[in-house]
Design an enzyme around this catalytic site. Sequence first.
Site, short mmCIF file in Angstrom:
data_model
loop_
_atom_site.label_atom_id
_atom_site.label_comp_id
_atom_site.label_asym_id
_atom_site.label_seq_id
_atom_site.Cartn_x
_atom_site.Cartn_y
_atom_site.Cartn_z
N ASP A 66 3.10 -12.30 -66.97
CA ASP A 66 4.14 -11.70 -67.80
C ASP A 66 3.55 -10.65 -68.75
OD1 ASP A 66 2.73 -13.49 -69.36
OD2 ASP A 66 4.40 -14.86 -69.68
N ASN A 135 8.76 -25.35 -75.21
CA ASN A 135 10.06 -25.69 -74.63
C ASN A 135 9.98 -25.84 -73.11
OD1 ASN A 135 9.72 -23.09 -73.82
ND2 ASN A 135 11.48 -22.25 -74.92
N HIS A 137 8.50 -23.66 -71.04
CA HIS A 137 8.49 -22.41 -70.26
C HIS A 137 7.16 -22.21 -69.55
CE1 HIS A 137 7.21 -19.88 -74.01
NE2 HIS A 137 6.19 -19.90 -73.21
N GLU A 142 12.12 -18.96 -69.50
CA GLU A 142 12.65 -19.81 -70.56
C GLU A 142 13.66 -20.80 -70.00
OE1 GLU A 142 11.23 -19.78 -73.34
OE2 GLU A 142 11.35 -17.90 -74.47
C1 GLP Z 1 3.27 -17.63 -73.93
C2 GLP Z 1 3.00 -17.21 -72.48
C3 GLP Z 1 2.84 -18.40 -71.58
C4 GLP Z 1 1.95 -19.43 -72.26
C5 GLP Z 1 2.63 -19.96 -73.48
C6 GLP Z 1 1.80 -20.97 -74.25
O1 GLP Z 1 4.58 -17.51 -74.31
N1 GLP Z 1 3.99 -16.33 -71.96
O2 GLP Z 1 2.30 -17.97 -70.34
O3 GLP Z 1 1.67 -20.47 -71.39
O4 GLP Z 1 2.98 -18.91 -74.35
O5 GLP Z 1 0.95 -20.31 -75.13
P1 GLP Z 1 -0.23 -21.00 -75.90
O6 GLP Z 1 -1.28 -21.26 -74.88
O7 GLP Z 1 -0.65 -19.99 -76.91
O8 GLP Z 1 0.32 -22.24 -76.51
#
Ligand code: GLP
Length: 234
Positions: A66, A135, A137, A142
């Site tokens: 993404d 959540n 995702h 989402e």
């Molecule tokens: C972001 C990314 C995800 C990631 C998630 C968790 O929103 N788009 O790919 O897995 O957050 O992030 P973190 O590893 O900082 O908790």
Amino acid sequence: MMTLVKSYDEMSDAAADIFAAQVKGKPDSVLGLATGTTPIGLYGRLAKLHRDAGLDFSAVRTVNLDEYCSLPAEHENSYRYFMNTQLFDHINIDKRNTFLPDGTASDFEAECRQYDARIDQLGGIDMQLLGIGNNGHIGFNEPAGYFANRTHRVRLTESTINANSRLFESVVEMPLYALTMGIRQIMLAREIVLIAAADKREIVTEALEGEITPQVPASILQVHPRLTVILAEN
Ligand code: GLP
């Protein structure tokens, strides 16, 4: 397969072993990569394996999950910037073989279709790395009423904006939209590795043991034939 490890460092070590073995076994692997705080330790280890043990990324191709809309590649909160500084600048990968959706594209729909076509041209993803949002995702898929198939533009939820805005100078600078790979391409990856630090324990359990529902996007992973989950207890 769920592996419980003691710490974030052990999680990163275990994931690095898996990705290093993949690259050694298939030097031109297509790796699906993720951003966020969780994979930073893994990327550091891969860089070290390249530096100290010659792990060779010269033929590897990567596709990221993404990218935020409207942030140029040089913006320090863009996922392109993250990937360059956390991994690509430290290994011998050809950056022309590293792909992320272009969040600055004026025609989002065309960019999304092109990204899907790119993944198909590469022959699909050999190994997909995933983190997980609070959540549930994955990528920026989402919670929703359905599992989105293709690469698409999403409006980020309040939960995600609250969680990710910590990395921006202020909450108003955080983009409200992102482009993300859909659930279909993620599920078509031949192998998936989900890593999660201790703060994600509850959502990981819900996703992997609860009902399969687009309200918890990661729950679809339950039906993937080759899923490895590495969860840190502390
Ligand atoms: C972001 C990314 C995800 C990631 C998630 C968790 O929103 N788009 O790919 O897995 O957050 O992030 P973190 O590893 O900082 O908790």
